[in-house]
Design a protein around this motif. Structure first.
Motif, PDB file in Angstrom:
ATOM      1  N   GLY A  69      55.132  90.907  46.181  1.00  0.00           N
ATOM      2  CA  GLY A  69      55.479  89.894  47.182  1.00  0.00           C
ATOM      3  C   GLY A  69      54.882  90.194  48.547  1.00  0.00           C
ATOM      4  N   ASP A  70      54.482  91.470  48.764  1.00  0.00           N
ATOM      5  CA  ASP A  70      53.876  91.850  50.051  1.00  0.00           C
ATOM      6  C   ASP A  70      52.377  92.084  49.929  1.00  0.00           C
ATOM      7  N   GLY A  71      51.818  91.926  48.723  1.00  0.00           N
ATOM      8  CA  GLY A  71      50.393  92.224  48.544  1.00  0.00           C
ATOM      9  C   GLY A  71      50.097  93.716  48.494  1.00  0.00           C
ATOM     10  N   ASN A  72      51.106  94.528  48.197  1.00  0.00           N
ATOM     11  CA  ASN A  72      50.995  95.993  48.242  1.00  0.00           C
ATOM     12  C   ASN A  72      51.048  96.554  46.815  1.00  0.00           C
ATOM     13  N   PHE A  73      50.044  97.347  46.427  1.00  0.00           N
ATOM     14  CA  PHE A  73      50.136  97.946  45.096  1.00  0.00           C
ATOM     15  C   PHE A  73      49.612  99.375  45.069  1.00  0.00           C
ATOM     16  N   HIS A  74      50.067 100.084  44.017  1.00  0.00           N
ATOM     17  CA  HIS A  74      49.708 101.491  43.846  1.00  0.00           C
ATOM     18  C   HIS A  74      49.036 101.691  42.494  1.00  0.00           C
ATOM     19  N   ALA A  75      47.941 102.433  42.469  1.00  0.00           N
ATOM     20  CA  ALA A  75      47.413 102.933  41.204  1.00  0.00           C
ATOM     21  C   ALA A  75      47.687 104.431  41.219  1.00  0.00           C
ATOM     22  N   ILE A  76      48.304 104.924  40.154  1.00  0.00           N
ATOM     23  CA  ILE A  76      48.621 106.364  40.085  1.00  0.00           C
ATOM     24  C   ILE A  76      47.463 107.019  39.328  1.00  0.00           C
ATOM     25  N   LEU A  77      46.537 107.613  40.071  1.00  0.00           N
ATOM     26  CA  LEU A  77      45.282 108.115  39.489  1.00  0.00           C
ATOM     27  C   LEU A  77      45.484 109.548  39.017  1.00  0.00           C
ATOM     28  N   MET A  78      45.528 109.712  37.691  1.00  0.00           N
ATOM     29  CA  MET A  78      45.921 111.008  37.145  1.00  0.00           C
ATOM     30  C   MET A  78      44.718 111.926  36.935  1.00  0.00           C
ATOM     31  N   PHE A  79      44.961 113.222  37.104  1.00  0.00           N
ATOM     32  CA  PHE A  79      43.905 114.196  36.812  1.00  0.00           C
ATOM     33  C   PHE A  79      44.535 115.524  36.404  1.00  0.00           C
ATOM     34  N   ASP A  80      43.730 116.283  35.679  1.00  0.00           N
ATOM     35  CA  ASP A  80      44.133 117.627  35.275  1.00  0.00           C
ATOM     36  C   ASP A  80      43.836 118.554  36.464  1.00  0.00           C
ATOM     37  N   PRO A  81      44.850 119.253  36.997  1.00  0.00           N
ATOM     38  CA  PRO A  81      44.588 120.096  38.179  1.00  0.00           C
ATOM     39  C   PRO A  81      43.567 121.198  37.912  1.00  0.00           C
ATOM     40  N   ASN A  82      43.298 121.492  36.628  1.00  0.00           N
ATOM     41  CA  ASN A  82      42.297 122.521  36.326  1.00  0.00           C
ATOM     42  C   ASN A  82      40.914 121.930  36.069  1.00  0.00           C
ATOM     43  N   ASP A  83      40.766 120.643  36.356  1.00  0.00           N
ATOM     44  CA  ASP A  83      39.481 119.984  36.097  1.00  0.00           C
ATOM     45  C   ASP A  83      38.984 119.330  37.399  1.00  0.00           C
ATOM     46  N   PRO A  84      38.204 120.113  38.200  1.00  0.00           N
ATOM     47  CA  PRO A  84      37.775 119.603  39.511  1.00  0.00           C
ATOM     48  C   PRO A  84      36.952 118.322  39.405  1.00  0.00           C
ATOM     49  N   GLU A  85      36.234 118.180  38.310  1.00  0.00           N
ATOM     50  CA  GLU A  85      35.385 116.994  38.161  1.00  0.00           C
ATOM     51  C   GLU A  85      36.282 115.756  37.997  1.00  0.00           C
ATOM     52  N   GLU A  86      37.373 115.898  37.226  1.00  0.00           N
ATOM     53  CA  GLU A  86      38.270 114.751  37.036  1.00  0.00           C
ATOM     54  C   GLU A  86      39.000 114.430  38.348  1.00  0.00           C
ATOM     55  N   GLU A  87      39.366 115.470  39.082  1.00  0.00           N
ATOM     56  CA  GLU A  87      40.030 115.246  40.377  1.00  0.00           C
ATOM     57  C   GLU A  87      39.078 114.499  41.324  1.00  0.00           C
ATOM     58  N   ALA A  88      37.814 114.893  41.312  1.00  0.00           N
ATOM     59  CA  ALA A  88      36.831 114.240  42.197  1.00  0.00           C
ATOM     60  C   ALA A  88      36.671 112.764  41.821  1.00  0.00           C
ATOM     61  N   ARG A  89      36.717 112.479  40.512  1.00  0.00           N
ATOM     62  CA  ARG A  89      36.594 111.069  40.074  1.00  0.00           C
ATOM     63  C   ARG A  89      37.801 110.258  40.559  1.00  0.00           C
ATOM     64  N   ALA A  90      39.002 110.868  40.465  1.00  0.00           N
ATOM     65  CA  ALA A  90      40.220 110.164  40.907  1.00  0.00           C
ATOM     66  C   ALA A  90      40.160 109.909  42.417  1.00  0.00           C
ATOM     67  N   THR A  91      39.734 110.922  43.165  1.00  0.00           N
ATOM     68  CA  THR A  91      39.673 110.781  44.628  1.00  0.00           C
ATOM     69  C   THR A  91      38.638 109.727  45.026  1.00  0.00           C
ATOM     70  N   ALA A  92      37.501 109.710  44.300  1.00  0.00           N
ATOM     71  CA  ALA A  92      36.461 108.720  44.619  1.00  0.00           C
ATOM     72  C   ALA A  92      36.967 107.305  44.319  1.00  0.00           C
ATOM     73  N   ALA A  93      37.722 107.164  43.229  1.00  0.00           N
ATOM     74  CA  ALA A  93      38.270 105.838  42.892  1.00  0.00           C
ATOM     75  C   ALA A  93      39.267 105.394  43.971  1.00  0.00           C
ATOM     76  N   ALA A  94      40.054 106.353  44.493  1.00  0.00           N
ATOM     77  CA  ALA A  94      41.007 106.026  45.564  1.00  0.00           C
ATOM     78  C   ALA A  94      40.252 105.534  46.797  1.00  0.00           C
ATOM     79  N   SER A  95      39.131 106.182  47.118  1.00  0.00           N
ATOM     80  CA  SER A  95      38.336 105.763  48.285  1.00  0.00           C
ATOM     81  C   SER A  95      37.805 104.348  48.090  1.00  0.00           C
TER      82      SER A  95
END
Ligand SMILES: Cc1cc2nc3c(=O)[nH]c(=O)nc-3n(C[C@H](O)[C@H](O)[C@H](O)COP(=O)(O)OP(=O)(O)OC[C@H]3O[C@@H](n4cnc5c(N)ncnc54)[C@H](O)[C@@H]3O)c2cc1C
Length: 458
Positions: free
Chosen positions: A371-397
């Motif tokens: 109703g406010d135009g506000n949404f969240h995507a919960i971008l999951m990653f394995d904390p031991n996988d820096p490449e997956e974390e980087a993909r999640a952070t890039a998607a957030a950007s």
């Protein structure tokens, strides 16, 4: 230790209410999000405004950082003491000071949580409506300008804080606002501190406006074949002036997560969760009108929950959706996004996000305050996988870039902290440096929650 002299004076002031115990430091170094832990040098548990004022005076003399802590549920690392120093935990300043039933307002200390406040108000026929899901403190909610599921009807903390008592960066205590419902008396300092994330001062009292407990409440769920249909139904509902108290969207992946986590059996498709507040007849009318709208948009399985326990199960399920999503991959962490766009661009923003996450192989169930135009995507990653974390952070950007292009904001309700600071210049342009100048004028020693929200001082 960097702040030995300050800690010695603070210990003399607070006695046992200043702790250096490792478990307390660790507990206050963490956040609910993916930022690395940053234990402070000490944790203080003041009980009065006088103590807070004296504490800040000592810290100001020694250049020791001061970071406020409510319940630590903020999602952008706001309550983490990234430059060390003292965390001020407000949990012992948690009293209701004054309820004015006739004027429908309340004066509280900042450490009280929203659930505690509403328990205390139950017998008065009044309630405080802002609901961020987490059982956050009202001080933290004011400082992050929080909102949540009910903002579509009752507004955010910006709309519900009438006044504050604040300890400034030199220890001076000021009051902002009055109990009047409106005022044209000068700069809106209340509005300045609401959303400042503790970077300008520590809030030691809050006057809040309250609402009457509705005579009737009705909640419902309804499934849709496509996200766009659900959003179109919401836009029609808003345009027809049907006063929803909450209207929440969860996508298919989130439905799967809550089904698995809470033993629910929702069909695996996008859903809206809606609630109406009012008199018996008003709620019945609103429910009927909403039913006709969702039929037009191909909604199905429209089921009402009128019994309090059924409603409560529905909203508990929604509030636990974050943990349900994390439980899809035990041990994973998440980048929690929080974009907000004009409602007419919402379907476009959600569709583009879904396509982007698929294209980049990022798992990110989507849910939001539609109703406010506000949404969240919960971008999951394995904390031991820096490449997956980087993909999640890039998607957030990319989500933020997209929201800004659509006329929206990087954060609808979670705030800036350390996670969103990198987007402030892009979102605000020269206005961000004005925020920095305000901070410098009010906190020349840069001791109040340094390293957050504003540009680094020169
Ligand atoms: C599962 C989950 C769901 C959530 N859903 C929502 C949602 O729907 N909407 C929403 O808005 N948020 C949501 N949040 C985020 C969070 O609950 C809010 O940001 C909340 O307002 C933080 O309150 P807190 O008491 O935990 O504050 P903290 O995290 O302790 O602190 C937050 C900030 O406020 C400052 N602060 C705290 N107390 C004071 C004070 N007395 N004076 C000055 N500064 C102070 C801190 O220094 C910090 O900068 C969610 C969090 C979780 C974990």
């Amino acid at each position: 230790m960097a702040y030995d002299a300050a800690l010695k004076e603070l210990s003399a002031l607070l006695g046992d209410a200043l702790t250096l115990s490792k478990s307390d430091l660790d507990l206050h170094g963490r956040s609910e999000s993916h930022f690395p832990p940053t234990p402070p040098d000490a944790v203080a548990y003041p009980t009065t405004t006088g103590q807070v004022s004296e504490l800040v005076r000592i810290c100001a003399r020694h250049g020791c950082p001061v970071t406020a802590w409510g319940t630590g549920t903020s999602l952008e690392g706001q309550s983490q003491a990234v430059r060390g120093g003292v965390v001020v935990d407000f949990s012992r300043m948690n009293r209701v000071l004054e309820v004015n039933q006739a004027d429908m307002d309340v004066r509280i200390q900042p450490g009280i949580t929203r659930e505690e406040l509403n328990r205390e108000l139950r017998a008065t026929g009044l309630f405080f409506p802002v609901d961020p899901g987490a059982n956050a403190s009202l001080g933290g909610m004011a400082a992050t300008r929080a909102s949540g599921t009910t903002a579509v009807r009752y507004g955010t903390m910006r709309d519900n804080v009438l006044g504050l008592e604040v300890v400034l960066a030199d220890g001076e205590v000021i009051r902002t606002g009055t109990r009047a419902r409106k005022s044209s008396a000068g700069y809106d300092l209340t509005g300045l501190f609401v959303g400042a994330e503790g970077t300008l001062g520590l809030i030691t009292e809050i006057t809040l406006r309250l609402q009457g407990q509705p005579e009737a409440i009705s909640a419902a769920v309804c499934g849709f074949e496509r996200i766009g249909d659900a959003v179109a139904a919401v836009i029609d509902t808003i345009q027809m002036g049907i006063p929803m108290a909450r209207i929440e969207f969860i996508d298919t992946a989130s439905v799967r997560a809550v089904n698995a986590y809470a033993g629910m059996e929702f069909p695996e498709k996008p859903h809206l969760l809606v609630e109406f507040h009012g008199s018996d007849s008003a709620v019945a009318e609103q429910a009927e009108a909403f039913g006709a709208i969702i039929e037009d948009h191909g909604g199905s399985g429209y089921a009402w929950a009128q019994k309090p326990e059924d409603r409560s199960a529905l909203w508990t399920m929604r509030h636990n959706a974050f943990y349900a999503i994390l439980a899809l991959r035990p041990g994973c962490r998440s980048v929690v996004t929080d974009v907000c766009v004009p409602i007419s661009r919402l379907a476009e923003a959600v569709d583009a996000t879904t396509a982007d996450l698929e294209a980049h192989g990022v798992t990110g169930p989507i849910l939001g305050h539609v109703g406010d135009g506000n949404f969240h995507a919960i971008l999951m990653f394995d904390p031991n996988d820096p490449e997956e974390e980087a993909r999640a952070t890039a998607a957030a950007s990319r989500m933020v870039e997209r929201a800004l292009k659509l006329g929206g904001t990087s954060t609808g309700e979670h705030g800036i902290g350390i996670g969103k600071r990198g987007y402030m210049e892009q979102e605000h342009g020269a206005a961000w440096s004005v925020m920095g100048r305000l901070k410098k004028a009010m906190d020349p020693g840069n001791i109040m929650n340094p390293g957050k929200l504003v540009p680094e001082p020169d």
